[in-house]
Design an enzyme around this catalytic site. Structure first.
Site, PDB file in Angstrom:
ATOM      1  CE  LYS A 167      -1.605   2.731   3.085  1.00 52.83           C
ATOM      2  NZ  LYS A 167      -1.517   3.998   2.350  1.00 52.83           N
ATOM      3  CD  GLU A 195      14.716   1.251   7.921  1.00 54.13           C
ATOM      4  OE1 GLU A 195      15.257   2.318   8.272  1.00 54.13           O
ATOM      5  OE2 GLU A 195      15.253   0.150   8.061  1.00 54.13           O
ATOM      6  CB  CYS A 234      13.854   9.565   6.748  1.00 52.54           C
ATOM      7  SG  CYS A 234      14.733   8.677   5.466  1.00 52.54           S
ATOM      8  CD  GLU A 281      10.810  13.031  10.659  1.00 54.96           C
ATOM      9  OE1 GLU A 281       9.766  12.457  10.992  1.00 54.96           O
ATOM     10  OE2 GLU A 281      11.664  12.532   9.900  1.00 54.96           O
TER      11      GLU A 281
HETATM   12  P1  NAD Z   1       3.022   8.234   7.875  1.00 53.55           P
HETATM   13  O1  NAD Z   1       3.424   7.380   9.024  1.00 53.55           O
HETATM   14  O2  NAD Z   1       1.935   9.206   8.082  1.00 53.55           O
HETATM   15  O3  NAD Z   1       2.537   7.320   6.662  1.00 53.55           O
HETATM   16  C1  NAD Z   1       3.358   6.324   6.083  1.00 53.55           C
HETATM   17  C2  NAD Z   1       2.470   5.256   5.473  1.00 53.55           C
HETATM   18  O4  NAD Z   1       1.743   4.624   6.523  1.00 53.55           O
HETATM   19  C3  NAD Z   1       1.421   5.785   4.495  1.00 53.55           C
HETATM   20  O5  NAD Z   1       1.256   4.844   3.448  1.00 53.55           O
HETATM   21  C4  NAD Z   1       0.170   5.858   5.346  1.00 53.55           C
HETATM   22  O6  NAD Z   1      -1.033   5.767   4.596  1.00 53.55           O
HETATM   23  C5  NAD Z   1       0.340   4.647   6.240  1.00 53.55           C
HETATM   24  N1  NAD Z   1      -0.347   4.697   7.529  1.00 53.55           N
HETATM   25  C6  NAD Z   1      -0.677   5.796   8.260  1.00 53.55           C
HETATM   26  N2  NAD Z   1      -1.297   5.417   9.409  1.00 53.55           N
HETATM   27  C7  NAD Z   1      -1.348   4.064   9.392  1.00 53.55           C
HETATM   28  C8  NAD Z   1      -1.847   3.086  10.293  1.00 53.55           C
HETATM   29  N3  NAD Z   1      -2.428   3.416  11.443  1.00 53.55           N
HETATM   30  N4  NAD Z   1      -1.714   1.780   9.975  1.00 53.55           N
HETATM   31  C9  NAD Z   1      -1.115   1.406   8.827  1.00 53.55           C
HETATM   32  N5  NAD Z   1      -0.631   2.289   7.926  1.00 53.55           N
HETATM   33  C10 NAD Z   1      -0.739   3.593   8.206  1.00 53.55           C
HETATM   34  O7  NAD Z   1       4.341   8.929   7.333  1.00 53.55           O
HETATM   35  P2  NAD Z   1       4.464   9.945   6.097  1.00 53.55           P
HETATM   36  O8  NAD Z   1       4.027  11.286   6.526  1.00 53.55           O
HETATM   37  O9  NAD Z   1       3.859   9.358   4.856  1.00 53.55           O
HETATM   38  O10 NAD Z   1       6.035   9.922   5.839  1.00 53.55           O
HETATM   39  C11 NAD Z   1       6.910  10.756   6.506  1.00 53.55           C
HETATM   40  C12 NAD Z   1       7.622   9.995   7.596  1.00 53.55           C
HETATM   41  O11 NAD Z   1       8.312   8.884   7.045  1.00 53.55           O
HETATM   42  C13 NAD Z   1       8.678  10.833   8.285  1.00 53.55           C
HETATM   43  O12 NAD Z   1       8.641  10.600   9.673  1.00 53.55           O
HETATM   44  C14 NAD Z   1       9.972  10.300   7.698  1.00 53.55           C
HETATM   45  O13 NAD Z   1      11.110  10.517   8.494  1.00 53.55           O
HETATM   46  C15 NAD Z   1       9.653   8.862   7.539  1.00 53.55           C
HETATM   47  N6  NAD Z   1      10.551   8.221   6.598  1.00 53.55           N
HETATM   48  C16 NAD Z   1      11.489   7.354   7.075  1.00 53.55           C
HETATM   49  C17 NAD Z   1      12.395   6.758   6.202  1.00 53.55           C
HETATM   50  C18 NAD Z   1      13.430   5.787   6.705  1.00 53.55           C
HETATM   51  O14 NAD Z   1      13.908   4.997   5.900  1.00 53.55           O
HETATM   52  N7  NAD Z   1      13.813   5.809   7.962  1.00 53.55           N
HETATM   53  C19 NAD Z   1      12.347   7.070   4.839  1.00 53.55           C
HETATM   54  C20 NAD Z   1      11.397   7.975   4.406  1.00 53.55           C
HETATM   55  C21 NAD Z   1      10.493   8.537   5.283  1.00 53.55           C
END
Ligand code: NAD
Length: 490
Positions: free
Chosen positions: A173, A248, A282, A381
């Site tokens: 997803k 991650e 990130c 962040e």
């Molecule tokens: P997010 O956690 O809001 O969403 C990430 C994904 O999770 C999306 O597909 C979202 O629809 C899904 N999601 C949201 N709530 C959920 C739930 N309760 N159950 C299952 N899935 C759910 O994050 P975002 O805003 O899309 O991305 C930004 C974040 O990602 C930042 O914190 C960034 O640092 C992190 N990030 C980390 C890495 C890494 O490799 N460490 C890489 C890129 C981004």
């Protein structure tokens, strides 16, 4: 306007519910596609399809799995420019960066495919006579993958390619802001010969579709990249059913500039680390820790260059910094500007929604100085183009400040002093440390991930990625012809 359906059992198939969402260009606010949202029945269908796919794919010899992935890498290479342009339209970052994002997918494909002829276990000795010991790697089963929007192709590819070479099947997803590049990646894998059912795509909000993936009993592992808050929830839910989960998560990455650093080099590194991808990485540099002796000089250089960065549509060659991804992200960044001012940090430049002749979500590249390590802008962040400058007196204080957050993804130090460089390598609590390079720039054959709130001990990319997507089995072969008892027979 193209409407995208779900991808289940090798077919684009209508969702069982009538809900859709729009995929929007964050620079122009133009709708570029409409996407169907998966219903509960569709999630069951996708997992059923993945179970069928697993039977076929796990029995396919790994070098043959690798052939499909190599072919996908070839197609990606041929289509790199077209995919990069689509990504800039969908996600906003500038073309050079979206080309890099597609290149990461190509690199991980080639790297993972190479593992098809390696995937080594170990052979070792036995404490008993005429007994042979070894380990083998086995696929896990159906993997649920949930991905964010900031690396629309690289992050799905970092998960998909190693999981596939290891023999797993997938239900993925992508984030609702950027589904198109996952769609393209899967189309390319199918064109390269992946059997139906091995990969399935569902679309929709995390709260509904993501949660159902996490809870599905036939999904054996979750590979998640996203925010700390979501990661914590997923980990606790997976704990209830003993589901394997690799996380991650976020970062609050420090970059130290010591008094002996090459300041021109550090300046380029900070600009790229903090404002590349509009700060939405990130691994973005979000705290610059400056030695007091170069603080004024470096700050002046940094502000001058930051004010020259040109905001605009990422498709144009003159653009340095693209939009942020959506309205809620823009509002959150604005909120942090107020928080920083209220906390007593001094705004040096930026701080406003940018006034440019595009309707999209543009925010000025922003720098705060006089930031104290415990302020919220130095702890949380922000995931936008907002940089905090913190002043320190020596390397020990710099490392203490660097470690003073709940995250531990990337870190960097600029210095000509080997002792300070090694202190940073040894003592900074992070999964990655760069010396004389910014906090961004990971390569696919090294492990990627972090400590503390950044993850739960897994790493992506490199050989660690194979471990993320396999189970290890210990095998004992006794050819003595009699019962031998370990720990008891002497
Ligand atoms: P997010 O956690 O809001 O969403 C990430 C994904 O999770 C999306 O597909 C979202 O629809 C899904 N999601 C949201 N709530 C959920 C739930 N309760 N159950 C299952 N899935 C759910 O994050 P975002 O805003 O899309 O991305 C930004 C974040 O990602 C930042 O914190 C960034 O640092 C992190 N990030 C980390 C890495 C890494 O490799 N460490 C890489 C890129 C981004």
């Amino acid at each position: 306007m193209q409407e995208y359906k779900l991808f289940i059992d090798g077919e684009w198939t209508n969702s069982s519910i009538k809900d859709t969402f729009d995929d929007i260009d964050p620079a122009t606010l133009e709708t570029i596609a409409t996407i169907q949202v998966a219903g509960r029945d569709d999630i069951d269908r996708a997992v059923e399809s993945a179970l069928k796919g697993f039977k076929v794919w796990s029995e396919t010899p790994p070098p043959k799995r690798a052939d499909v992935i190599y072919k996908a890498a070839d197609i990606l290479t041929k289509r790199k420019e077209e995919l990069a342009r689509l990504m800039t339209k969908e996600m906003g970052k500038v073309l050079d960066e979206t080309r890099g994002d597609v290149q990461e997918a190509i690199d991980i494909a080639i790297y993972a495919a190479g593992e098809g002829r390696r995937m080594f276990g170990e052979t070792t000795t036995s404490e008993l006579r005429d007994k042979f010991c070894m380990t083998i790697l086995r696929p896990i089963g159906v993997i649920g993958m949930i991905t964010p929007w900031n690396f629309p192709m690289a992050i799905p590819a970092w998960k998909i390619m190693p999981a596939l070479v290891a023999g797993n099947s997938i239900v993925i997803k992508p984030a609702t802001d950027t589904p198109l590049l996952t769609i393209k990646l899967v189309e390319i894998l199918m064109e390269a010969g992946l059997p139906p059912g091995v990969i399935n795509i569902l679309f929709g909000p995390g709260q509904i579709v993501g949660q159902s993936i996490v809870h599905h009993p036939d999904i054996k592992a979750i590979s998640f990249t996203g925010s700390l808050e979501t990661g914590k929830w997923i980990m606790s839910e997976c704990g209830k059913s003993m589901k394997r989960v690799s996380l991650e998560l976020g970062g609050k990455n420090p970059l130290i500039v010591m008094d002996d650093a090459d300041l021109e080099l550090a300046l380029e590194g900070v600009l790229w680390g903090a404002f590349g991808t509009t700060g939405q990485r990130c691994t973005a540099t979000s705290r610059v820790i400056l030695h007091k002796d170069i603080k004024d000089e470096f700050t002046n250089m940094l502000v001058e260059m930051t004010e020259k960065l040109k905001l605009g549509n990422g498709l144009l060659p003159e653009t340095d910094v693209g939009p942020v991804i959506n309205k809620s992200q823009l509002d959150m960044i604005k909120g942090y500007i107020d928080i920083g001012k209220d906390e007593g940090a001094k705004l040096l430049t930026g701080g406003n929604v940018a006034d440019i002749d595009l309707p999209g979500y543009f925010f000025e590249s922003t720098i705060f100085t006089d930031v104290k390590p415990d302020m919220r802008i130095a702890q949380e962040e922000i995931f936008g183009p907002v940089l905090s400058l913190i002043t320190v007196s020596d390397i020990d204080e710099a490392i203490e400040v660097a470690n003073n957050t709940r995250y531990g993804l990337s870190s960097a130090i600029y210095t000509e002093n080997i002792t300070d460089a090694f202190k940073a390598i040894k003592k900074i609590d992070s999964g990655i440390t760069y010396v004389n390079a910014p906090t961004i720039g990971a390569e696919v054959h090294l492990p990627f991930g972090g400590v503390k709130g950044t993850g739960n001990g897994f790493r992506e990319a490199g050989l660690e990625a194979i471990r993320e997507f396999t189970e290890v089995k210990a095998v004992y072969i006794d050819y003595s012809g009699r019962l031998q008892k370990a720990q008891i027979d002497q």
